[in-house]
Design a protein around this motif. Structure first.
Motif, PDB file in Angstrom:
ATOM      1  N   PHE A   1       0.832  -1.206   0.000  1.00 53.36           N
ATOM      2  CA  PHE A   1       0.000   0.000   0.000  1.00 53.36           C
ATOM      3  C   PHE A   1       0.867   1.257   0.000  1.00 53.36           C
ATOM      4  CE2 PHE A   1      -2.316  -3.465   1.926  1.00 53.36           C
ATOM      5  CZ  PHE A   1      -3.459  -3.484   1.147  1.00 53.36           C
ATOM      6  N   ALA A   2       1.870   1.304   0.876  1.00 52.84           N
ATOM      7  CA  ALA A   2       2.714   2.489   0.998  1.00 52.84           C
ATOM      8  C   ALA A   2       3.520   2.739  -0.277  1.00 52.84           C
ATOM      9  CB  ALA A   2       3.654   2.338   2.199  1.00 52.84           C
ATOM     10  N   SER A   3       4.125   1.703  -0.830  1.00 53.99           N
ATOM     11  CA  SER A   3       4.943   1.890  -2.027  1.00 53.99           C
ATOM     12  C   SER A   3       4.078   2.253  -3.233  1.00 53.99           C
ATOM     13  CB  SER A   3       5.772   0.642  -2.318  1.00 53.99           C
ATOM     14  OG  SER A   3       4.941  -0.474  -2.556  1.00 53.99           O
ATOM     15  N   THR A   4       2.901   1.660  -3.331  1.00 53.19           N
ATOM     16  CA  THR A   4       2.000   1.961  -4.443  1.00 53.19           C
ATOM     17  C   THR A   4       1.508   3.400  -4.367  1.00 53.19           C
ATOM     18  OG1 THR A   4       1.331  -0.334  -4.619  1.00 53.19           O
ATOM     19  CG2 THR A   4      -0.165   1.296  -5.558  1.00 53.19           C
ATOM     20  N   LEU A   5       1.171   3.865  -3.175  1.00 52.57           N
ATOM     21  CA  LEU A   5       0.727   5.256  -3.023  1.00 52.57           C
ATOM     22  C   LEU A   5       1.829   6.233  -3.414  1.00 52.57           C
ATOM     23  CD1 LEU A   5      -1.389   4.999   0.245  1.00 52.57           C
ATOM     24  CD2 LEU A   5      -2.209   5.338  -2.112  1.00 52.57           C
ATOM     25  N   GLU A   6       3.072   5.910  -3.092  1.00 51.79           N
ATOM     26  CA  GLU A   6       4.171   6.791  -3.488  1.00 51.79           C
ATOM     27  C   GLU A   6       4.322   6.824  -5.004  1.00 51.79           C
ATOM     28  OE1 GLU A   6       8.979   7.323  -3.092  1.00 51.79           O
ATOM     29  OE2 GLU A   6       7.920   6.333  -1.446  1.00 51.79           O
ATOM     30  N   ILE A   7       4.233   5.676  -5.647  1.00 51.68           N
ATOM     31  CA  ILE A   7       4.343   5.627  -7.105  1.00 51.68           C
ATOM     32  C   ILE A   7       3.204   6.408  -7.747  1.00 51.68           C
ATOM     33  CG2 ILE A   7       4.201   4.090  -9.109  1.00 51.68           C
ATOM     34  CD1 ILE A   7       5.733   2.001  -7.354  1.00 51.68           C
TER      35      ILE A   7
ATOM     36  N   ALA B   1       1.189  11.278 -10.554  1.00 52.03           N
ATOM     37  CA  ALA B   1       0.307  12.450 -10.603  1.00 52.03           C
ATOM     38  C   ALA B   1       1.121  13.736 -10.713  1.00 52.03           C
ATOM     39  CB  ALA B   1      -0.582  12.482  -9.364  1.00 52.03           C
ATOM     40  N   ALA B   2       2.190  13.828  -9.950  1.00 53.27           N
ATOM     41  CA  ALA B   2       3.053  15.018 -10.024  1.00 53.27           C
ATOM     42  C   ALA B   2       3.684  15.130 -11.409  1.00 53.27           C
ATOM     43  CB  ALA B   2       4.133  14.944  -8.947  1.00 53.27           C
ATOM     44  N   GLY B   3       4.116  14.011 -11.964  1.00 50.45           N
ATOM     45  CA  GLY B   3       4.711  14.018 -13.301  1.00 50.45           C
ATOM     46  C   GLY B   3       3.727  14.457 -14.366  1.00 50.45           C
TER      47      GLY B   3
ATOM     48  N   LEU C   1       1.413  -3.298 -12.286  1.00 51.22           N
ATOM     49  CA  LEU C   1       0.621  -4.441 -12.734  1.00 51.22           C
ATOM     50  C   LEU C   1       1.357  -5.762 -12.508  1.00 51.22           C
ATOM     51  CD1 LEU C   1      -0.851  -2.968 -16.024  1.00 51.22           C
ATOM     52  CD2 LEU C   1      -1.926  -3.113 -13.778  1.00 51.22           C
ATOM     53  N   LEU C   2       2.669  -5.689 -12.417  1.00 52.19           N
ATOM     54  CA  LEU C   2       3.473  -6.891 -12.166  1.00 52.19           C
ATOM     55  C   LEU C   2       3.868  -7.018 -10.700  1.00 52.19           C
ATOM     56  CD1 LEU C   2       5.966  -6.688 -15.144  1.00 52.19           C
ATOM     57  CD2 LEU C   2       4.013  -8.198 -14.922  1.00 52.19           C
ATOM     58  N   LYS C   3       3.681  -5.953  -9.951  1.00 48.53           N
ATOM     59  CA  LYS C   3       4.185  -5.890  -8.583  1.00 48.53           C
ATOM     60  C   LYS C   3       3.600  -7.002  -7.724  1.00 48.53           C
ATOM     61  CE  LYS C   3       5.162  -2.447  -5.170  1.00 48.53           C
ATOM     62  NZ  LYS C   3       4.923  -1.124  -4.730  1.00 48.53           N
ATOM     63  N   LEU C   4       4.457  -7.574  -6.955  1.00 48.75           N
ATOM     64  CA  LEU C   4       4.078  -8.610  -6.000  1.00 48.75           C
ATOM     65  C   LEU C   4       3.404  -9.802  -6.672  1.00 48.75           C
ATOM     66  CD1 LEU C   4       2.710  -6.133  -3.357  1.00 48.75           C
ATOM     67  CD2 LEU C   4       4.939  -7.210  -3.335  1.00 48.75           C
ATOM     68  N   GLU C   5       3.881 -10.131  -7.864  1.00 49.85           N
ATOM     69  CA  GLU C   5       3.323 -11.274  -8.593  1.00 49.85           C
ATOM     70  C   GLU C   5       3.390 -12.519  -7.717  1.00 49.85           C
ATOM     71  OE1 GLU C   5       1.277 -12.805 -11.613  1.00 49.85           O
ATOM     72  OE2 GLU C   5       2.012 -10.768 -11.611  1.00 49.85           O
TER      73      GLU C   5
ATOM     74  N   PHE D   1      -3.995  -4.296  -4.514  1.00 53.53           N
ATOM     75  CA  PHE D   1      -3.961  -2.830  -4.513  1.00 53.53           C
ATOM     76  C   PHE D   1      -3.023  -2.262  -5.576  1.00 53.53           C
ATOM     77  CE2 PHE D   1      -2.594   1.312  -2.720  1.00 53.53           C
ATOM     78  CZ  PHE D   1      -3.809   1.966  -2.841  1.00 53.53           C
ATOM     79  N   PRO D   2      -1.760  -2.712  -5.673  1.00 56.49           N
ATOM     80  CA  PRO D   2      -0.895  -2.195  -6.738  1.00 56.49           C
ATOM     81  C   PRO D   2      -1.479  -2.443  -8.126  1.00 56.49           C
ATOM     82  CG  PRO D   2       0.409  -3.428  -5.168  1.00 56.49           C
ATOM     83  CD  PRO D   2      -1.025  -3.611  -4.774  1.00 56.49           C
ATOM     84  N   ARG D   3      -2.069  -3.606  -8.324  1.00 55.19           N
ATOM     85  CA  ARG D   3      -2.632  -3.910  -9.640  1.00 55.19           C
ATOM     86  C   ARG D   3      -3.842  -3.040  -9.942  1.00 55.19           C
ATOM     87  NH1 ARG D   3      -1.820  -9.756  -8.120  1.00 55.19           N
ATOM     88  NH2 ARG D   3       0.339 -10.064  -8.659  1.00 55.19           N
ATOM     89  N   TRP D   4      -4.678  -2.783  -8.938  1.00 53.19           N
ATOM     90  CA  TRP D   4      -5.854  -1.923  -9.107  1.00 53.19           C
ATOM     91  C   TRP D   4      -5.414  -0.505  -9.481  1.00 53.19           C
ATOM     92  CZ3 TRP D   4      -7.740   2.319  -6.292  1.00 53.19           C
ATOM     93  CH2 TRP D   4      -9.057   2.680  -6.585  1.00 53.19           C
ATOM     94  N   VAL D   5      -4.439   0.026  -8.745  1.00 51.03           N
ATOM     95  CA  VAL D   5      -3.912   1.368  -9.044  1.00 51.03           C
ATOM     96  C   VAL D   5      -3.237   1.366 -10.409  1.00 51.03           C
ATOM     97  CG1 VAL D   5      -2.216   3.108  -8.338  1.00 51.03           C
ATOM     98  CG2 VAL D   5      -3.682   2.032  -6.616  1.00 51.03           C
ATOM     99  N   GLY D   6      -2.465   0.343 -10.703  1.00 47.35           N
ATOM    100  CA  GLY D   6      -1.769   0.253 -11.987  1.00 47.35           C
ATOM    101  C   GLY D   6      -2.725   0.270 -13.166  1.00 47.35           C
ATOM    102  N   ARG D   7      -3.840  -0.442 -13.062  1.00 47.84           N
ATOM    103  CA  ARG D   7      -4.816  -0.446 -14.157  1.00 47.84           C
ATOM    104  C   ARG D   7      -5.378   0.951 -14.395  1.00 47.84           C
ATOM    105  NH1 ARG D   7      -6.033  -5.453 -11.964  1.00 47.84           N
ATOM    106  NH2 ARG D   7      -7.717  -4.642 -10.686  1.00 47.84           N
ATOM    107  N   ARG D   8      -5.564   1.712 -13.342  1.00 49.68           N
ATOM    108  CA  ARG D   8      -6.087   3.071 -13.501  1.00 49.68           C
ATOM    109  C   ARG D   8      -5.031   4.029 -14.049  1.00 49.68           C
ATOM    110  NH1 ARG D   8      -8.924  -0.073 -11.393  1.00 49.68           N
ATOM    111  NH2 ARG D   8     -11.105   0.154 -10.931  1.00 49.68           N
TER     112      ARG D   8
END
Length: 159
Positions: free
Chosen positions: A27-33, A38-40, A60-64, A72-79
């Motif tokens: 969760f923490a690493s995904t929120l930072e990414i 968003a800043a970029g 989308l590959l994280k924590l395969e 959570f990383p995959r959900w955020v990645g898809r968006r």
């Protein structure tokens, strides 16, 4: 590198007594990414050239194969990857044997599988660059040339 809060969390979760912190890491690493993406995008909208060292496609590959938190990383990645994240995207890769020699953490088969999966996810928007026989300096030069070409195109279009 990770921002200070995640850098600390990453270090703490390595300790045996604090292994429970591993549950927070996805969760923490995904929120930072996501915040960096968003800043970029905001800076890019203002005309800046933004260089990411990691793609949102990594989410989308994280924590395969992981159980808790991998959704959570995959959900955020898809968006984040619904539209290209940048005007100029490179997908750096090395031959599996070279990657194993450099890192030694994975097998050639694992690296080949991840490369195939990432290439399929990234699609045609990413320009693949083979880093097998290229020094970091030469690679930076190639990428720098493309960035300056893009800047010149933008400058010419603005006139």
């Amino acid at each position: 590198t990770w921002a200070p809060p995640n850098r600390g969390l990453n270090a703490w979760r390595q300790r045996r007594a604090l292994r429970a912190l591993n549950l927070l890491w996805p969760f923490a690493s995904t929120l930072e990414i996501a915040a960096r993406a968003a800043a970029g995008r905001a800076l890019s909208a203002m005309g800046w050239i933004v260089v990411y060292d990691r793609s949102a496609f990594d989410l989308l590959l994280k924590l395969e194969g992981a159980r808790f938190g991998a959704w959570f990383p995959r959900w955020v990645g898809r968006r984040l990857t619904r539209r290209p994240e940048a005007d100029l995207c490179f997908l750096l890769h090395a031959a599996p044997a070279v990657a194993v020699a450099r890192k030694g953490a994975h097998t050639e088969a694992e690296i080949a599988a991840v490369w195939a999966q990432l290439r399929a996810l990234a699609g045609p928007h990413f320009v693949p660059l083979d880093t097998s026989e290229v020094s970091p300096e030469a690679l930076a030069g190639r990428i720098g040339e493309r960035v300056f070409e893009l800047a010149a195109q933008r400058q010419g279009a603005a006139r």
